[in-house]
Design a protein around this motif. Structure first.
Motif, PDB file in Angstrom:
ATOM      1  N   SER A 118       0.834  -1.186   0.000  1.00  7.24           N
ATOM      2  CA  SER A 118       0.000   0.000   0.000  1.00  7.24           C
ATOM      3  C   SER A 118       0.874   1.243   0.000  1.00  7.24           C
ATOM      4  O   SER A 118       1.745   1.407   0.852  1.00  7.24           O
ATOM      5  CB  SER A 118      -0.925  -0.002   1.225  1.00  7.24           C
ATOM      6  OG  SER A 118      -1.735   1.151   1.243  1.00  7.24           O
ATOM      7  N   SER A 119       0.618   2.118  -0.951  1.00  9.82           N
ATOM      8  CA  SER A 119       1.376   3.352  -1.110  1.00  9.82           C
ATOM      9  C   SER A 119       0.594   4.511  -0.507  1.00  9.82           C
ATOM     10  O   SER A 119      -0.545   4.774  -0.908  1.00  9.82           O
ATOM     11  CB  SER A 119       1.647   3.607  -2.600  1.00  9.82           C
ATOM     12  OG  SER A 119       2.268   4.856  -2.805  1.00  9.82           O
ATOM     13  N   SER A 120       1.185   5.199   0.465  1.00 12.97           N
ATOM     14  CA  SER A 120       0.551   6.396   1.033  1.00 12.97           C
ATOM     15  C   SER A 120       0.816   7.557   0.090  1.00 12.97           C
ATOM     16  O   SER A 120       1.909   8.133   0.083  1.00 12.97           O
ATOM     17  CB  SER A 120       1.123   6.688   2.425  1.00 12.97           C
ATOM     18  OG  SER A 120       0.837   5.628   3.310  1.00 12.97           O
TER      19      SER A 120
ATOM     20  N   GLN B 240      -8.177   2.103  -4.288  1.00  8.31           N
ATOM     21  CA  GLN B 240      -8.074   3.212  -3.346  1.00  8.31           C
ATOM     22  C   GLN B 240      -9.191   3.003  -2.322  1.00  8.31           C
ATOM     23  O   GLN B 240     -10.372   3.120  -2.656  1.00  8.31           O
ATOM     24  CB  GLN B 240      -8.222   4.557  -4.064  1.00  8.31           C
ATOM     25  CG  GLN B 240      -7.890   5.745  -3.184  1.00  8.31           C
ATOM     26  CD  GLN B 240      -7.825   7.045  -3.970  1.00  8.31           C
ATOM     27  OE1 GLN B 240      -8.197   7.098  -5.140  1.00  8.31           O
ATOM     28  NE2 GLN B 240      -7.364   8.101  -3.328  1.00  8.31           N
TER      29      GLN B 240
ATOM     30  N   SER C  99      -4.403   6.449   0.351  1.00  6.80           N
ATOM     31  CA  SER C  99      -3.527   5.321   0.048  1.00  6.80           C
ATOM     32  C   SER C  99      -4.048   4.531  -1.144  1.00  6.80           C
ATOM     33  O   SER C  99      -5.251   4.549  -1.438  1.00  6.80           O
ATOM     34  CB  SER C  99      -3.415   4.399   1.267  1.00  6.80           C
ATOM     35  OG  SER C  99      -2.809   5.066   2.351  1.00  6.80           O
TER      36      SER C  99
ATOM     37  N   MET D 199      -3.769   0.603  -2.773  1.00  4.78           N
ATOM     38  CA  MET D 199      -3.376  -0.794  -2.544  1.00  4.78           C
ATOM     39  C   MET D 199      -3.092  -1.470  -3.882  1.00  4.78           C
ATOM     40  O   MET D 199      -3.956  -1.514  -4.759  1.00  4.78           O
ATOM     41  CB  MET D 199      -4.485  -1.528  -1.791  1.00  4.78           C
ATOM     42  CG  MET D 199      -4.829  -0.906  -0.451  1.00  4.78           C
ATOM     43  SD  MET D 199      -6.340  -1.606   0.269  1.00  4.78           S
ATOM     44  CE  MET D 199      -5.798  -3.283   0.601  1.00  4.78           C
TER      45      MET D 199
END
Length: 201
Positions: free
Chosen positions: A59-61, A137, A148, A150
């Motif tokens: 997961s990218s913030s 998202q 974030s 995913m």
């Protein structure tokens, strides 16, 4: 102590949320941009989500470089962070400009996947080659969207070093996987390995 997350009034110096959800495995995500650039970044929001088929998620913030590359190419790798590589992992987390090669920045050797066009850490004891299945998202209670993204990837190939295989299984005391705790704390997953058998019905 009790508090609601809408106010987040915990009265502590630092938000304890991520310290509660710990330890968290680190996905050392390797990607290749559509421009040919290499990227390597550690994500502690990472885990297995399915065994049949094998699917992992990071997961990218916010919209980071790994997300951009995975969106554009549909491929990524996840290398195991072991204790001997933790300083290089930390170096690869530096907030550098897009196109900067974190493999070179952190003194690591990149190796391209056998089935995916994405690099992994050659020095890592294990690595997963993945193809993106979906990017989500998460929605919030008020109908909005979280900040974030995913990224789900089906594992299509696995690399494991013979150095951590013992008696037909991965020896976790040899692999020494590193996990993220809360704040700036990490733990060595090979330091206190014990076994438990699940009870019968």
């Amino acid at each position: 102590m009790f508090y609601t997350t809408d106010t987040n009034e915990h009265g502590m110096r630092h938000d304890p949320f991520k310290a509660i959800v710990a330890p968290r495995p680190i996905g050392w995500i390797g990607t290749k941009g559509s421009d040919g650039s290499r990227n390597l970044s550690p994500y502690s929001f990472f885990n297995i989500v399915s065994d049949h088929p094998k699917i992992v998620m990071f997961s990218s913030s916010g919209r980071k470089h790994s997300l951009k590359n995975a969106e554009e190419t549909g491929e990524f790798t996840a290398s195991l962070v072991s204790r001997p590589l933790v300083d290089k992992m930390n170096a690869s987390s530096a907030p550098v400009d897009y196109g900067v090669d974190e493999f070179a920045l952190s003194g690591l050797t990149h190796k391209m996947g056998s089935l995916v066009d994405a690099p992994f850490v050659e020095e890592a004891y294990a690595a997963l080659e993945c193809r993106v299945t979906q990017i989500l998202q998460p929605q919030t209670l008020d109908g909005g969207e979280a900040e974030s993204f995913m990224v789900f990837g089906q594992v299509v190939a696995i690399h494991i070093s013979e150095a951590i295989i013992s008696d037909g299984r991965i020896d976790m005391e040899r692999a020494r996987p590193v996990a993220r705790m809360g704040y700036m704390d990490y733990c060595d997953g090979g330091a206190d390995v014990f076994q438990l058998r699940r009870p019968g019905a």
